[in-house]
Design a protein around this motif. Structure first.
Motif, PDB file in Angstrom:
ATOM      1  N   GLN A  48       4.157  -1.871  -4.626  1.00 43.37           N
ATOM      2  CA  GLN A  48       3.049  -1.584  -4.202  1.00 43.37           C
ATOM      3  C   GLN A  48       3.013  -1.322  -2.400  1.00 43.37           C
ATOM      4  N   PRO A  49       2.204  -0.386  -2.196  1.00 49.07           N
ATOM      5  CA  PRO A  49       2.119  -0.067  -0.616  1.00 49.07           C
ATOM      6  C   PRO A  49       1.127  -1.193   0.090  1.00 49.07           C
ATOM      7  N   SER A  50       1.492  -1.692   1.313  1.00 53.13           N
ATOM      8  CA  SER A  50       0.510  -2.650   1.869  1.00 53.13           C
ATOM      9  C   SER A  50      -0.855  -2.068   2.030  1.00 53.13           C
ATOM     10  N   ALA A  51      -1.521  -2.583   2.924  1.00 47.71           N
ATOM     11  CA  ALA A  51      -2.806  -2.149   3.355  1.00 47.71           C
ATOM     12  C   ALA A  51      -2.427  -0.930   4.513  1.00 47.71           C
ATOM     13  N   ARG A  54      -1.289   2.082   2.195  1.00 47.09           N
ATOM     14  CA  ARG A  54      -2.309   2.680   1.442  1.00 47.09           C
ATOM     15  C   ARG A  54      -3.201   3.385   2.630  1.00 47.09           C
ATOM     16  N   GLY A  58       0.244   5.968   1.051  1.00 50.82           N
ATOM     17  CA  GLY A  58       1.138   5.513   0.063  1.00 50.82           C
ATOM     18  C   GLY A  58       0.849   5.105  -1.364  1.00 50.82           C
ATOM     19  N   ARG A  59       1.518   5.484  -2.436  1.00 46.85           N
ATOM     20  CA  ARG A  59       1.263   5.078  -3.756  1.00 46.85           C
ATOM     21  C   ARG A  59       2.138   4.157  -3.922  1.00 46.85           C
ATOM     22  N   PRO A  60       2.012   3.441  -5.252  1.00 48.15           N
ATOM     23  CA  PRO A  60       2.861   2.662  -5.859  1.00 48.15           C
ATOM     24  C   PRO A  60       3.997   3.280  -6.381  1.00 48.15           C
ATOM     25  N   GLY A  85       4.554   4.659   2.088  1.00 55.19           N
ATOM     26  CA  GLY A  85       3.384   4.927   3.135  1.00 55.19           C
ATOM     27  C   GLY A  85       3.952   4.744   4.413  1.00 55.19           C
TER      28      GLY A  85
END
Length: 106
Positions: A48-51, A54, A58-60, A85
């Motif tokens: 998962q992308p970090s904050a 995102r 960024g996408r999973p 991301g």
């Protein structure tokens, strides 16, 4: 990280599943999931992308067949660099990346 019927089980031989999970947990929070319905890709890790990732779009990223310590270390290095991301995905991880099916079960 999938750890259900196939992933994380003796069905995927030659992998120390507990050590793999522990190694990833040294770097990032790890959420263990029930079956992600992509058993043909076991062991599956979804990064998962970090904050910040995102915010940058960024996408999973779904990674399958993560069945050796080198692949785990490549994931660790990418996450440490910032992950989706933020840091470009290392080319070696392109070999593991896949897009899950969008099928729905009744």
């Amino acid at each position: 990280m999938c750890r259900d019927c196939c992933c994380g089980s003796p069905k995927v031989t030659g992998v120390d599943h507990a050590a793999q999970t522990a190694r990833l947990r040294e770097t990032v929070p790890v959420r263990i999931s029930d079956c992600l319905d992509v058993c043909d890709q076991a062991n599956v890790v979804v990064v998962q992308p970090s904050a910040a990732g995102r915010a940058a779009g960024g996408r999973p990223v779904w990674l399958g067949l993560v069945n050796d310590s080198d692949a785990t270390e490549d994931i660790v290095a990418w996450v440490r660099a910032g992950g989706p991301g933020v840091a470009p995905r290392p080319g070696i991880l392109d070999l593991y990346a896949f897009t899950p099916s969008r099928r729905r079960t009744p």
